[in-house]
Design a protein around this motif. Structure first.
Motif, mmCIF file in Angstrom:
data_model
loop_
_atom_site.group_PDB
_atom_site.id
_atom_site.type_symbol
_atom_site.label_atom_id
_atom_site.label_comp_id
_atom_site.label_asym_id
_atom_site.label_seq_id
_atom_site.Cartn_x
_atom_site.Cartn_y
_atom_site.Cartn_z
ATOM 1 N N ILE A 115 -45.279 7.162 3.552
ATOM 2 C CA ILE A 115 -45.844 6.718 4.597
ATOM 3 C C ILE A 115 -46.617 5.617 3.367
ATOM 4 O O ILE A 115 -47.749 6.052 2.503
ATOM 5 C CB ILE A 115 -47.092 6.997 5.245
ATOM 6 N N GLY A 116 -45.798 3.940 3.071
ATOM 7 C CA GLY A 116 -46.664 3.269 1.724
ATOM 8 C C GLY A 116 -47.254 1.570 3.111
ATOM 9 O O GLY A 116 -47.590 1.687 3.916
ATOM 10 N N TYR A 117 -48.494 1.412 2.176
ATOM 11 C CA TYR A 117 -48.741 0.222 2.893
ATOM 12 C C TYR A 117 -48.311 -1.267 1.537
ATOM 13 O O TYR A 117 -48.471 -1.078 0.516
ATOM 14 C CB TYR A 117 -50.233 0.390 3.163
ATOM 15 N N GLN A 118 -49.120 -2.249 2.977
ATOM 16 C CA GLN A 118 -49.459 -3.581 1.758
ATOM 17 C C GLN A 118 -50.909 -4.154 2.227
ATOM 18 O O GLN A 118 -51.033 -4.061 3.955
ATOM 19 C CB GLN A 118 -48.332 -4.019 2.319
ATOM 20 N N PRO A 176 -49.702 -12.822 -4.221
ATOM 21 C CA PRO A 176 -51.084 -12.877 -4.605
ATOM 22 C C PRO A 176 -51.917 -13.500 -4.275
ATOM 23 O O PRO A 176 -53.012 -13.898 -5.097
ATOM 24 C CB PRO A 176 -50.281 -12.195 -5.804
ATOM 25 N N GLY A 177 -51.395 -14.882 -4.289
ATOM 26 C CA GLY A 177 -52.309 -16.219 -4.417
ATOM 27 C C GLY A 177 -53.168 -16.243 -2.722
ATOM 28 O O GLY A 177 -53.929 -16.959 -3.302
ATOM 29 N N LEU A 178 -52.685 -15.387 -1.972
ATOM 30 C CA LEU A 178 -53.803 -15.521 -0.356
ATOM 31 C C LEU A 178 -54.711 -13.705 -1.016
ATOM 32 O O LEU A 178 -55.234 -13.597 -0.177
ATOM 33 C CB LEU A 178 -53.085 -15.440 0.751
ATOM 34 N N GLY A 179 -54.241 -13.417 -2.407
ATOM 35 C CA GLY A 179 -54.988 -11.820 -2.365
ATOM 36 C C GLY A 179 -54.087 -10.924 -1.608
ATOM 37 O O GLY A 179 -54.819 -10.102 -1.488
#
Length: 225
Positions: A115-118, A176-179
């Motif tokens: 399992i991975g996350y964003q 990435p600009g939105l964190g």
């Protein structure tokens, strides 16, 4: 990005856990069904099938979870469903439950899976929207050269995804600009904070207001003997 195994023992990515209950008989039946679909695709020379049987089995597992298990919030379904066998029974879940089911099916087919996350903005059009966790999957495929990501959260008109061997086609691309960011770790089971949130709520509408937004960095692996 270089993916990092969260567990040192590679075998952890092939085992049953409390919520990735790959040894459940119903999960085994559907996993066998996916194998049969993969073999049939090879027999009829399906132009969409992957040439390697292992990869095609993974694709059939992915398609089943993506297309035949509804995304609870998309369809206004209120039960919070998390355990793989229960997701299979209810035929709906959020991304966290769908990730458990895909893991269970892949492992039942002897394909290592994790399992991975964003971290994503809950509202991608609002930079002040809270950052929340989104779950997806990893599978270890020789034909893909190692670990690859796939996301079976389910398609809708504004979100599409496919399983690819030579890249990624995910429904969410981090900004990435939105964190937003991809988490580099491959978990053998859901992070403790995710499990805690899933246990706190019975209704999706309540959980949606308090989605997991932190990682404890620890998974509790309840191995079934």
């Amino acid at each position: 990005m270089n993916w990092i195994l969260k567990e040192e023992d590679f075998e952890e990515y092939l085992l049953s856990t409390e919520f990735i209950d790959m040894e459940n008989p119903k999960v085994n039946i559907i996993a066998q069904y996916c194998i049969e679909r993969a073999m049939h695709a090879a027999e009829i020379n399906d132009k969409n099938a992957f040439p390697e049987l292992e990869a095609e089995v993974a694709r059939q597992c992915y398609l089943l979870v993506r297309d035949e298990i509804k995304h609870s919030h998309d369809h206004g379904l209120e039960d919070v469903v998390f355990k793989a066998s229960e997701v299979l029974e209810k035929k709906h879940a959020l991304c966290f439950g769908k990730a458990n089911l895909l893991c269970a099916l892949l492992r039942s087919c002897n394909i290592p899976a994790g399992i991975g996350y964003q971290f994503l903005r809950l509202d991608e059009n609002d930079e002040k929207s809270p950052l929340i966790l989104h779950a997806l999957n990893f599978a270890y495929l020789g034909s893909a050269g190692g670990w690859m990501r796939m996301d079976a959260r389910g398609n809708r008109e504004d979100l599409k995804s496919e399983m690819l061997l030579d890249g990624e086609d995910l429904p969410f691309k981090v900004d990435p600009g939105l964190g937003e960011c991809d988490v580099p770790f491959i978990y053998a089971a859901h992070d403790l904070n995710v499990v805690t949130k899933m246990r706190m709520y019975n209704e999706v509408s309540a959980l949606w207001k308090d989605l997991p937004d932190k990682l404890a960095g620890k998974s509790i692996l309840h191995k079934l003997k």
